[in-house]
Design a protein around this motif. Sequence first.
Motif, short mmCIF file in Angstrom:
data_model
loop_
_atom_site.label_atom_id
_atom_site.label_comp_id
_atom_site.label_asym_id
_atom_site.label_seq_id
_atom_site.Cartn_x
_atom_site.Cartn_y
_atom_site.Cartn_z
N ASP A 1 42.63 18.28 55.69
CA ASP A 1 43.87 18.99 56.01
C ASP A 1 44.99 17.96 56.21
O ASP A 1 44.96 17.17 57.16
CB ASP A 1 43.67 19.83 57.27
CG ASP A 1 44.88 20.66 57.63
OD1 ASP A 1 45.99 20.08 57.74
OD2 ASP A 1 44.73 21.87 57.81
N LEU A 2 45.97 17.96 55.32
CA LEU A 2 47.02 16.95 55.33
C LEU A 2 47.86 16.96 56.60
O LEU A 2 48.28 15.91 57.09
CB LEU A 2 47.89 17.08 54.09
CG LEU A 2 47.17 16.84 52.76
CD1 LEU A 2 48.13 17.03 51.59
CD2 LEU A 2 46.53 15.46 52.72
N ASP A 3 48.14 18.14 57.15
CA ASP A 3 48.92 18.22 58.38
C ASP A 3 48.16 17.61 59.55
O ASP A 3 48.74 16.88 60.36
CB ASP A 3 49.27 19.68 58.70
CG ASP A 3 50.22 20.28 57.68
OD1 ASP A 3 51.17 19.58 57.28
OD2 ASP A 3 49.99 21.44 57.28
N LEU A 4 46.88 17.90 59.64
CA LEU A 4 46.07 17.32 60.71
C LEU A 4 45.91 15.81 60.52
O LEU A 4 45.98 15.05 61.49
CB LEU A 4 44.70 17.99 60.78
CG LEU A 4 44.67 19.41 61.32
CD1 LEU A 4 43.27 20.00 61.25
CD2 LEU A 4 45.19 19.45 62.75
N ILE A 5 45.74 15.38 59.29
CA ILE A 5 45.60 13.94 59.02
C ILE A 5 46.87 13.20 59.43
O ILE A 5 46.80 12.12 60.03
CB ILE A 5 45.25 13.70 57.53
CG1 ILE A 5 43.82 14.18 57.26
CG2 ILE A 5 45.41 12.23 57.16
CD1 ILE A 5 43.42 14.22 55.81
N ALA A 6 48.03 13.77 59.15
CA ALA A 6 49.30 13.15 59.56
C ALA A 6 49.38 13.05 61.08
O ALA A 6 49.80 12.01 61.63
CB ALA A 6 50.48 13.93 59.00
N ALA A 7 48.98 14.11 61.79
CA ALA A 7 49.00 14.09 63.26
C ALA A 7 48.01 13.06 63.80
O ALA A 7 48.29 12.38 64.78
CB ALA A 7 48.69 15.48 63.81
N ILE A 8 46.87 12.94 63.15
CA ILE A 8 45.87 11.94 63.55
C ILE A 8 46.44 10.53 63.40
O ILE A 8 46.31 9.69 64.29
CB ILE A 8 44.57 12.10 62.74
CG1 ILE A 8 43.86 13.39 63.11
CG2 ILE A 8 43.65 10.89 62.93
CD1 ILE A 8 42.76 13.80 62.14
N ARG A 9 47.07 10.27 62.29
CA ARG A 9 47.64 8.94 62.05
C ARG A 9 48.72 8.60 63.08
O ARG A 9 48.77 7.48 63.59
CB ARG A 9 48.17 8.84 60.63
CG ARG A 9 47.04 8.77 59.62
CD ARG A 9 47.53 8.43 58.24
NE ARG A 9 46.36 8.29 57.38
CZ ARG A 9 46.28 8.79 56.17
NH1 ARG A 9 47.30 9.44 55.64
NH2 ARG A 9 45.19 8.62 55.46
N SER B 1 48.96 9.82 66.08
CA SER B 1 48.27 9.66 67.36
C SER B 1 47.55 8.32 67.44
O SER B 1 47.55 7.66 68.48
CB SER B 1 47.26 10.79 67.57
OG SER B 1 47.92 12.03 67.65
N ARG B 2 46.95 7.90 66.34
CA ARG B 2 46.24 6.62 66.35
C ARG B 2 47.20 5.45 66.50
O ARG B 2 46.84 4.43 67.09
CB ARG B 2 45.40 6.47 65.09
CG ARG B 2 44.11 7.27 65.18
CD ARG B 2 43.21 6.98 64.03
NE ARG B 2 41.93 7.65 64.21
CZ ARG B 2 41.09 7.89 63.23
NH1 ARG B 2 41.39 7.54 62.00
NH2 ARG B 2 39.94 8.49 63.47
N ARG B 3 48.41 5.57 65.97
CA ARG B 3 49.40 4.51 66.19
C ARG B 3 49.73 4.40 67.68
O ARG B 3 49.80 3.30 68.24
CB ARG B 3 50.67 4.76 65.37
CG ARG B 3 50.54 4.30 63.93
CD ARG B 3 51.90 4.26 63.22
NE ARG B 3 52.54 5.56 63.10
CZ ARG B 3 52.30 6.43 62.12
NH1 ARG B 3 51.43 6.16 61.18
NH2 ARG B 3 52.93 7.59 62.08
N LEU B 4 49.94 5.55 68.33
CA LEU B 4 50.18 5.55 69.78
C LEU B 4 48.99 4.94 70.52
O LEU B 4 49.16 4.11 71.41
CB LEU B 4 50.37 6.98 70.28
CG LEU B 4 51.63 7.73 69.93
CD1 LEU B 4 51.50 9.20 70.30
CD2 LEU B 4 52.81 7.11 70.66
N LEU B 5 47.82 5.35 70.13
CA LEU B 5 46.59 4.90 70.78
C LEU B 5 46.42 3.39 70.63
O LEU B 5 46.09 2.70 71.60
CB LEU B 5 45.41 5.65 70.17
CG LEU B 5 44.02 5.32 70.68
CD1 LEU B 5 43.94 5.48 72.17
CD2 LEU B 5 43.01 6.23 69.99
#
Length: 176
Positions: free
Chosen positions: A11-19, A21-25
């Motif tokens: 899911d491209l929208d979820l993948i974008a949100a994951i990326r 979030s991972r930058r923040l993390l």
Amino acid sequence: MRTALDYAEGDLDLIAAIRRSRRLLHRRALVAAAASTVPVPGLDWAVDAALLSRLIPQINAEFGLTPEQIDRLDPKRREQVQKAVALVGSSLIGKFITKELVLRAAQAVGVRLSAKQAAKYVPLAGQAVAATLGYATLRWLGEQHLCDCVRVAKAAALLPPAADSGDAEMVPSPRP
């Protein structure tokens, strides 16, 4: 062990949100690593708790899962999200993050945190180990929360808010 990207199932929208979030993390985990090297008793725990108490709501926001975002949903959609949160079993989604919630999450990695405390008093090598454990611990906790957010978003069929509008209204996903 499955990652957040595995749960996103393409899911491209979820993948974008994951990326995002991972930058923040990653940035927060680097700060945790730096704090772990300072040989002041308890400083790294305080820094970890402060970082997590800010990071968790930011990750929730990336997926439209803050208390405010959930409250803006229509009642039927809100109920779906609440059921999905209960199904996943997360105590950090859709809630105001308190010190007690952060400490409960940190208890899951208590052994790592204790090893980090002990290691930082060994000159140089110990500080490197403490920094590595500090980074890994915060990263692991964040990744677990990220997986929970993706699972809730999938189960409730929600699209994350748009990256540029951050506070956008959640819309039903076209997924079944």
